[in-house]
Structures are given as C-alpha cells and as structure tokens.
Design a protein around this motif. Structure first.
Motif, PDB file in Angstrom:
ATOM      1  N   ASP A  46       0.891  -1.174   0.025  1.00 24.71           N
ATOM      2  CA  ASP A  46      -0.004   0.105   0.093  1.00 24.71           C
ATOM      3  C   ASP A  46       0.758   1.331   0.033  1.00 24.71           C
ATOM      4  O   ASP A  46       1.756   1.298   0.976  1.00 24.71           O
ATOM      5  N   THR A  47       0.748   2.175  -1.034  1.00 28.20           N
ATOM      6  CA  THR A  47       1.625   3.258  -1.255  1.00 28.20           C
ATOM      7  C   THR A  47       0.630   4.508  -1.326  1.00 28.20           C
ATOM      8  O   THR A  47      -0.560   4.567  -1.204  1.00 28.20           O
ATOM      9  N   PRO A  48       1.269   5.583  -1.107  1.00 28.40           N
ATOM     10  CA  PRO A  48       0.191   6.772  -1.108  1.00 28.40           C
ATOM     11  C   PRO A  48      -0.537   7.148  -2.437  1.00 28.40           C
ATOM     12  O   PRO A  48      -1.755   7.861  -2.399  1.00 28.40           O
ATOM     13  N   GLU A  49      -0.018   6.611  -3.518  1.00 24.39           N
ATOM     14  CA  GLU A  49      -0.547   6.568  -4.748  1.00 24.39           C
ATOM     15  C   GLU A  49      -1.590   5.448  -5.227  1.00 24.39           C
ATOM     16  O   GLU A  49      -2.270   5.819  -5.971  1.00 24.39           O
ATOM     17  N   GLY A  50      -1.484   4.443  -4.182  1.00 31.26           N
ATOM     18  CA  GLY A  50      -2.394   3.487  -4.452  1.00 31.26           C
ATOM     19  C   GLY A  50      -1.605   2.087  -4.100  1.00 31.26           C
ATOM     20  O   GLY A  50      -0.520   2.023  -3.799  1.00 31.26           O
ATOM     21  N   THR A  51      -2.359   0.965  -4.287  1.00 32.20           N
ATOM     22  CA  THR A  51      -1.602  -0.299  -3.957  1.00 32.20           C
ATOM     23  C   THR A  51      -1.172  -0.682  -5.391  1.00 32.20           C
ATOM     24  O   THR A  51      -1.507  -0.614  -6.359  1.00 32.20           O
TER      25      THR A  51
END
Length: 225
Positions: A46-51
C-alpha cells in the motif's frame, strides 16, 4: 486493504487474490528452496498513490554464517537482526548511499538467511506504478533490479522487520502457484566479490523484467544481504 489482480495472459500462472498469503512455513527452509518458491509469488504494498503489486521474477539467496557475501556472515548486529528470524519478515537496507533493497528472511528462527528481491512484473494499475516510477523508460523497467523494485513499492527503513505473511501488514506476500523447475533458471549472483561463483540467483525464464547480469566489480565489493 489489498487489491484484485488482473486476469493472467496466456502462459502466465493464475494470479492470487487477497487472502492467499504465503504461509510462513514455506519460508522457514533453506534459502535455496525458499528462493525458488518465491518466484511467481506476488508482493503487494500500500503506497500513497495506491496499491502496487508485482509478480516476483528474480531473486538471490544468501545463507548466512557460511556465505561470505552475506551481511550476517560475521554474526548478529542491530542492522542484520531480521535475518536471524523468524522467517517471512522484510530485511531492508540502504546501499551505496542512494538506494534501498529488500529481502525476505528465511530458515528457522535463530538461523540467519534471506532472499534478496531482485525484480518483478507489475500486475496492478500501470498508472499507479508509473506515478511511483515516472523515470522508467518502459513498463518492464518499473521493477527491474532490487533498487527499482524497492522504490516502486515504497520500501525503506521504516519497513525493516515487517511481517509479509500478516494480512494487516502494509506489505504482503501472496502465494502464487509453485513454478515448474523447467521455467526456473539459476546463475551467479550480481555485484558480489565473495562467493561470486555460487549460482544462487534464480529467475523466471523468459521474463522481460529480469535484470541484466553484471559480475561484481570494485564498486560492488561490499557484502549484500
């Protein structure tokens, strides 16, 4: 948390959905079978831009006390403690003052060893992956090489020790179907001076995301995992 993966194309193994995490027992073995088992598994973060999720297509094994190329060859330290177990945890380290690299711990608790994650094929929304790696020239380059893979998944010091077999973790390892031996190739490890002759690098034959082999040199003489 988690995401559905796209339908596999011809010749590709079935891609698992959320909940099919790799069992820790499959990693609590010697690093060589663990490396082969990791090929085809899906690492999801999971990242700030999305999975973002990648299918692992290249890895490198480092056994521990009998492997002079390993970080834990000279014993346990605060830095390499994750390598001493239990299995299924991320060992993340900084290299060349520039990049992070990520490994998954193996063997029984107390026995040091890990597998370096060298390359992966992106399975999730390429737009999210491109947002995370805007300098990549093509999709095959998004996670080709350990530093690029770690960057794509947003792996850094804060992730050292994460349990990738825990469904609540930010980074999760999904169990792909074990690959047939005929689809796996082995060869020398990349960028190590010690024990460079060992064919402990494993990759999926024919994957365009596998990194280019370069033997160790003066810049690469520090121990890796």
């Amino acid at each position: 948390m988690g995401s559905e993966f796209s339908v596999p194309g011809p010749g590709r193994p079935q891609r698992p959905g959320p909940g099919t995490l790799l069992d820790r027992s499959e990693l609590a073995v010697d690093v060589l079978p663990a490396a082969a088992r990791l090929l085809g598994c899906v690492l999801e973060a999971d990242t700030p831009e999305g999975t973002v999720a990648v299918r692992l297509v290249e890895v490198e094994a480092y056994r521990g006390r009998d492997d002079p190329a390993s970080h834990c060859y000279r014993g346990r330290t605060a830095r390499n403690a994750v390598m001493f177990g239990p299995a299924g945890h991320l060992y993340v380290y900084f290299v060349y003052g520039m990049h992070f690299c990520a490994n998954v711990s193996c063997l029984e608790d107390g026995e040091p060893g890990a597998v370096l994650l060298r390359a992966g094929e992106v399975l999730t929304d390429p737009g999210v992956a491109r947002a995370r790696r805007p300098t990549a020239r093509k999709d095959d380059d998004l996670a080709r090489g350990p530093a690029r893979l770690a960057s794509l998944l947003g792996l850094g010091r804060a992730d050292n020790g994460l349990d990738v077999t825990d469904p609540a973790s930010r980074v999760r390892l999904h169990a792909g179907e074990p690959l047939p031996p005929s689809s796996i190739r082995t060869g020398p490890r990349v960028g190590v001076a010690a024990a460079a002759e060992l064919a402990w690098r494993y990759w999926v034959d024919g994957s365009p995301a596998v990194s280019v082999y370069r033997p160790g040199g003066t810049r690469a003489r520090r121990r890796r995992t």
